[in-house]
Design a protein around this motif. Structure first.
Motif, mmCIF file in Angstrom:
data_model
loop_
_atom_site.group_PDB
_atom_site.id
_atom_site.type_symbol
_atom_site.label_atom_id
_atom_site.label_comp_id
_atom_site.label_asym_id
_atom_site.label_seq_id
_atom_site.Cartn_x
_atom_site.Cartn_y
_atom_site.Cartn_z
ATOM 1 N N GLU A 89 53.258 34.908 32.339
ATOM 2 C CA GLU A 89 51.935 35.702 31.425
ATOM 3 C C GLU A 89 51.174 35.796 31.780
ATOM 4 O O GLU A 89 50.044 36.477 30.823
ATOM 5 N N ASP A 90 50.130 36.076 33.424
ATOM 6 C CA ASP A 90 49.408 36.655 34.215
ATOM 7 C C ASP A 90 49.723 38.275 33.901
ATOM 8 O O ASP A 90 48.601 39.219 34.612
ATOM 9 N N THR A 91 50.538 39.231 33.966
ATOM 10 C CA THR A 91 51.715 39.997 33.735
ATOM 11 C C THR A 91 50.490 40.492 32.748
ATOM 12 O O THR A 91 50.564 40.847 31.778
ATOM 13 N N ALA A 92 49.609 42.422 33.545
ATOM 14 C CA ALA A 92 49.083 42.613 32.660
ATOM 15 C C ALA A 92 48.391 43.990 33.511
ATOM 16 O O ALA A 92 48.717 43.799 34.342
ATOM 17 N N VAL A 93 47.362 44.896 32.303
ATOM 18 C CA VAL A 93 46.683 45.731 33.100
ATOM 19 C C VAL A 93 45.575 45.189 33.941
ATOM 20 O O VAL A 93 44.663 44.910 33.070
ATOM 21 N N TYR A 94 44.698 45.409 34.995
ATOM 22 C CA TYR A 94 43.875 44.792 35.145
ATOM 23 C C TYR A 94 42.641 45.018 35.790
ATOM 24 O O TYR A 94 42.909 47.027 35.773
ATOM 25 N N TYR A 95 41.357 45.494 34.645
ATOM 26 C CA TYR A 95 39.841 46.451 34.893
ATOM 27 C C TYR A 95 39.240 45.947 35.456
ATOM 28 O O TYR A 95 39.030 44.498 34.789
ATOM 29 N N CYS A 96 38.126 46.347 36.327
ATOM 30 C CA CYS A 96 37.114 46.015 36.507
ATOM 31 C C CYS A 96 36.129 46.589 35.563
ATOM 32 O O CYS A 96 36.086 48.005 35.050
#
Length: 123
Positions: A89-96
Motif C-alpha cells: 500500500e506504499d505504492t505511489a508517486v512520491y513528490y517533494c
C-alpha cells in the motif's frame, strides 16, 4: 526559476527499503520547509513527512511513522526520505515540496512541487 527533482524511486519487494532524494535549485533552501507527499492511483495526494531544520523539527503521517525518516542537507540543497519495511500500500508517486518555514502537513502549505518519482512495492 525554482526546481525540485526527485530521484531514488523504483521497484522493491514488500519489506524492502528505498531512499528518495530531492534536489532543490533556484531558492534559498535553508529558508524553506520541505515535505514529502504521495499519490496512489485513484487517491488524493497525501502527506508523508515534513522537516524544517533537522531531526528536532519533523512531522510524519501516522500511517508511516516508525518506517520513514526525513532528513535534509542544507549544504547540498537536498532533502531525503528513507523508507523501510515497505508495504504494498506504499505504492505511489512520491513528490517533494517546498514551502514556508514550518512543518506543513497539507498541500496548501507548499508553494513548489517536484514532478514525482514512482515507488512500486511488490508482494
Amino acid at each position: 526559476q525554482v526546481g525540485l527533482v526527485e530521484s531514488g524511486g523504483g521497484l522493491v519487494q514488500v519489506g524492502g527499503s528505498l531512499r528518495l532524494s530531492c534536489a532543490a535549485s533556484g531558492l534559498q533552501f535553508r529558508r524553506y520547509g520541505m515535505g514529502w507527499f504521495r499519490q496512489a492511483p485513484g487517491k488524493e495526494r497525501e502527506f508523508v513527512a515534513a522537516i524544517i531544520w533537522g531531526a528536532g523539527t519533523t512531522r510524519y503521517a501516522d500511517s508511516m511513522k516508525g518506517r520513514v525518516t526525513i532528513s535534509r542537507d542544507n549544504a547540498k540543497n537536498t532533502v531525503y526520505l528513507q523508507m523501510n519495511s515497505l508495504k504494498a500500500e506504499d505504492t505511489a508517486v512520491y513528490y517533494c515540496a517546498a514551502g514556508a518555514l514550518r512543518v506543513g502537513t497539507t498541500r496548501e502549505d507548499y508553494e513548489y512541487w517536484g514532478q514525482g518519482t514512482q515507488v512500486t512495492v511488490s508482494s
